[in-house]
Scaffold this motif. Sequence first.
Motif, PDB file in Angstrom:
ATOM      1  N   TYR A 133       0.833  -1.209   0.000  1.00 57.07           N
ATOM      2  CA  TYR A 133       0.000   0.000   0.000  1.00 57.07           C
ATOM      3  C   TYR A 133       0.866   1.258   0.000  1.00 57.07           C
ATOM      4  O   TYR A 133       0.537   2.245  -0.635  1.00 57.07           O
ATOM      5  N   ASN A 227      -8.340  -0.529  -4.330  1.00 57.35           N
ATOM      6  CA  ASN A 227      -7.511  -1.465  -5.087  1.00 57.35           C
ATOM      7  C   ASN A 227      -6.947  -0.813  -6.349  1.00 57.35           C
ATOM      8  O   ASN A 227      -5.768  -0.973  -6.679  1.00 57.35           O
ATOM      9  N   VAL A 228      -7.805  -0.076  -7.048  1.00 54.55           N
ATOM     10  CA  VAL A 228      -7.382   0.574  -8.289  1.00 54.55           C
ATOM     11  C   VAL A 228      -6.358   1.665  -8.000  1.00 54.55           C
ATOM     12  O   VAL A 228      -5.324   1.776  -8.681  1.00 54.55           O
ATOM     13  N   SER A 231      -3.067   0.132  -7.008  1.00 54.99           N
ATOM     14  CA  SER A 231      -2.456  -0.490  -8.187  1.00 54.99           C
ATOM     15  C   SER A 231      -1.789   0.560  -9.064  1.00 54.99           C
ATOM     16  O   SER A 231      -0.652   0.366  -9.537  1.00 54.99           O
ATOM     17  N   GLU A 232      -2.475   1.671  -9.288  1.00 56.33           N
ATOM     18  CA  GLU A 232      -1.911   2.732 -10.130  1.00 56.33           C
ATOM     19  C   GLU A 232      -0.634   3.300  -9.507  1.00 56.33           C
ATOM     20  O   GLU A 232       0.355   3.544 -10.216  1.00 56.33           O
ATOM     21  N   LEU A 234       1.386   1.737  -7.435  1.00 54.45           N
ATOM     22  CA  LEU A 234       2.439   0.722  -7.481  1.00 54.45           C
ATOM     23  C   LEU A 234       3.035   0.607  -8.878  1.00 54.45           C
ATOM     24  O   LEU A 234       4.257   0.509  -9.043  1.00 54.45           O
ATOM     25  N   ILE A 235       2.191   0.662  -9.899  1.00 55.86           N
ATOM     26  CA  ILE A 235       2.686   0.615 -11.278  1.00 55.86           C
ATOM     27  C   ILE A 235       3.574   1.824 -11.566  1.00 55.86           C
ATOM     28  O   ILE A 235       4.624   1.716 -12.216  1.00 55.86           O
TER      29      ILE A 235
END
Length: 245
Positions: A133, A227-228, A231-232, A234-235
């Motif tokens: 996170y 979650n989205v 994810s963004e 982390l990418i």
Amino acid sequence: METIFNHRSIRQFSDRLPDSDVINKMLTAAVRASNTGNMQVYSIIVTTDSDLRTQLASCHFNQPASKAPLHVTFCVDVNRFSKWCRLRDAQPGYDNFLWFLCGATDALLASQNFVLEAEHNGLGICYLGTCLYNARKISEILKLPKGVIPVATIAVGYPIETPEITDRLPLEAVVHYQTYSDYSDEDINRLWHERENSDETSKLLEVNQLPNLAQIFTQKRYPEKDNVAISEELISLLKEHGFMN
């Protein structure tokens, strides 16, 4: 090996720090784990400094387990191996998503060896699921260079509690023989029946004011919008650290 079957997450620890020889045993066990090509594309950050642990605890939302006297962060690390390659006139090609996954696998295998040795020595542990996170902030605190990304944090210490062992789905829920057998609605209802009807679930439903356990996960614990967003982020961090070539 009975400790495997008695594993439980510990969230309340004494202030006592494990002796250095015990810590070294755990680390030695960790590096004996299987890994891709014997390349060991991971690093382990051991943090005992009080100020640093306080900073790290904030990355884990100051949950009780984050107050443990020992934080161990397992990281994907293609930095070290790539530097070795260049020094030997070999061109590394590990700046891609494949090697993030390979490194994450290696790091998590090492972390499980570490955990087993910790519990064998009377210590308690808790995986802090918030590591991904706040991977960016943790990277800043631990001064991780390009090519290094944290994927797991383990809080370690001597337990001052003995919580109940958390339930698990039955083996038939997760084990498939020969090939994957997809689940019918009847299968799903049967496999989750015991958990959905436990006393623990009844308490959770009352506290959260929701009609079933699935909605606690989708609305409270891990909602889609979070979650989205994570994810963004982390990418984005993976791109900055050279894993998306």
